[in-house]
Write an enzyme that holds these catalytic residues in place. Sequence first.
Site, PDB file in Angstrom:
ATOM      1  N   GLU A  17       0.872  -1.174   0.000  1.00 18.41           N
ATOM      2  CA  GLU A  17       0.000   0.000   0.000  1.00 18.41           C
ATOM      3  C   GLU A  17       0.907   1.221   0.000  1.00 18.41           C
ATOM      4  OE1 GLU A  17      -3.061  -0.219  -0.477  1.00 18.41           O
ATOM      5  OE2 GLU A  17      -3.709  -2.186   0.232  1.00 18.41           O
TER       6      GLU A  17
ATOM      7  N   CYS B 136      -3.076   8.637   2.636  1.00 15.13           N
ATOM      8  CA  CYS B 136      -2.700   8.153   1.309  1.00 15.13           C
ATOM      9  C   CYS B 136      -3.812   8.427   0.303  1.00 15.13           C
ATOM     10  CB  CYS B 136      -2.367   6.663   1.351  1.00 15.13           C
ATOM     11  SG  CYS B 136      -3.641   5.643   2.097  1.00 15.13           S
TER      12      CYS B 136
END
Length: 514
Positions: free
Chosen positions: A267, A301
């Site tokens: 990720e 993010c």
Amino acid sequence: MTDTDQTASGLARETALLLEGLGASLKAGDAIVVRSPIDGSVLARLAEAGADETTAAIGRADAAFRDWRRVPAPKRGELVRLLGEELRIHKAALGRLVSLEVGKITSEGLGEVQEMIDICDFAVGLSRQLYGLTIATERPNHRMMETWHPIGVVGVISAFNFPVAVWSWNAALAFVCGNSVVWKPSEKTPLTALAVAAIFERAVARFRAEGGTAPDGLLEVVVGGRASGEALVDDPRVPLVSATGSTVMGRAVGPRLAKRFARAILELGGNNAAIVCPSADLDLTLRGVAFAAMGTAGQRCTTLRRLFVHYSVYDRLVPRLKKAYGSVKIGNPLEVGTLVGPLIDERAFTAMQAALAAATKAGGTVTGGARATVAGCEGGFYVAPALVEMPEQCGPVVEETFAPILYVMRYSDFDEVIRLHNAVPQGLSSSIFTTDMREAERFVSAEGSDCGIANVNIGPSGAEIGGAFGGEKETGGGREAGSDSWKAYMRRTTNTVNYGTTLPLAQGVVFDVE
């Protein structure tokens, strides 16, 4: 001792009390200095786990896995249910600790703990739904099926911005799937991880008191730097590593795992965009953009970093956005009404200023972006969120800067804006604001957004745990949390059972022997 290095400061005292109340165990030392981004004060000094300590932790986790895999999945789910209960009991304390260590506003600190509770609930249900398939076979008197088995020790490397929630996305699923976990938290935010480890041990104690069997070593936390991370990534007893962080980190971790044929859930970076179409509800768009771009001080993010606005509505939306940027309350995240807290540290502030300078050089017009002064928090790095009107998508716009910078650009053609939307290396999250069904459907189609998350009439941030979370391209391709992400934490076996008295071969092959 300097003013910004007071281990006896108010925040440090509160942190110590919270950790004590949660039962967290700290190994004191001088290698890792944990500072609160709120005022820069020292919260704790910890010893650093090296490669040998990490290897020993993996050994304990491996031994635990060999016992835990024999526990029926619904029983494993019971432990995760108890973990969810303990998180509910300690939500306020743990959420406060997240705010102290990360600098999140109070609602976001509590929201992170709620994510942990939600994934525990999801995983409990999943513990009775680890389904395989029965597969049609061409051979008579045969049955073909697939079964799913625990994979082993799961390594989790988490980032500072979600210091506990992302761990839980992985760990809750790993536990119900029959695995053990070795967790390396960010060196910037290890205290919340140690608190969660203590909460998990409370759940284990309750599980055992109710007759459950849970081995020691089911969760190992290693507070270390590069050496411990490399030991975790390189150990052959760890068949899966889930790593959250920068693309630079992913480029280092991915090849090392591939070299030994281990699995990776990566990720990584996100340079997320939204498209505002002519038919967009501008009131809704304003709220969606403001939270997505400024929430968590731009340190998600999934933060909105690029905004493409149709020329016909640009002059109606962008001035309103500027007004919102100018009025948002920046300050101590522990105070009521604060919406934007501090950046994590000076390095983040410096990177933001460098990006704004590059944008200006490329022809951008910057609104905001200056360092803000917050009374009583002079050691923290507070900054006004920046809105940057750009003539085109170039320079820093195609890079991710982990700070509250929103690049705004005009567009006129829908085909072209889709191309621009996808013309960056990252592919995490995306959104479109429109009331035109054709535009919305095309955006989420195969020829629309190339991201792992594509939203309509909401921003790109604020994902729920029910859906698989992750992205494409330089975001790494990993998936965590909901949907069928559980399959990454298990190994699949295809079984064929012959219950007849003959041995027909597949594909018509004949191989008769006397």
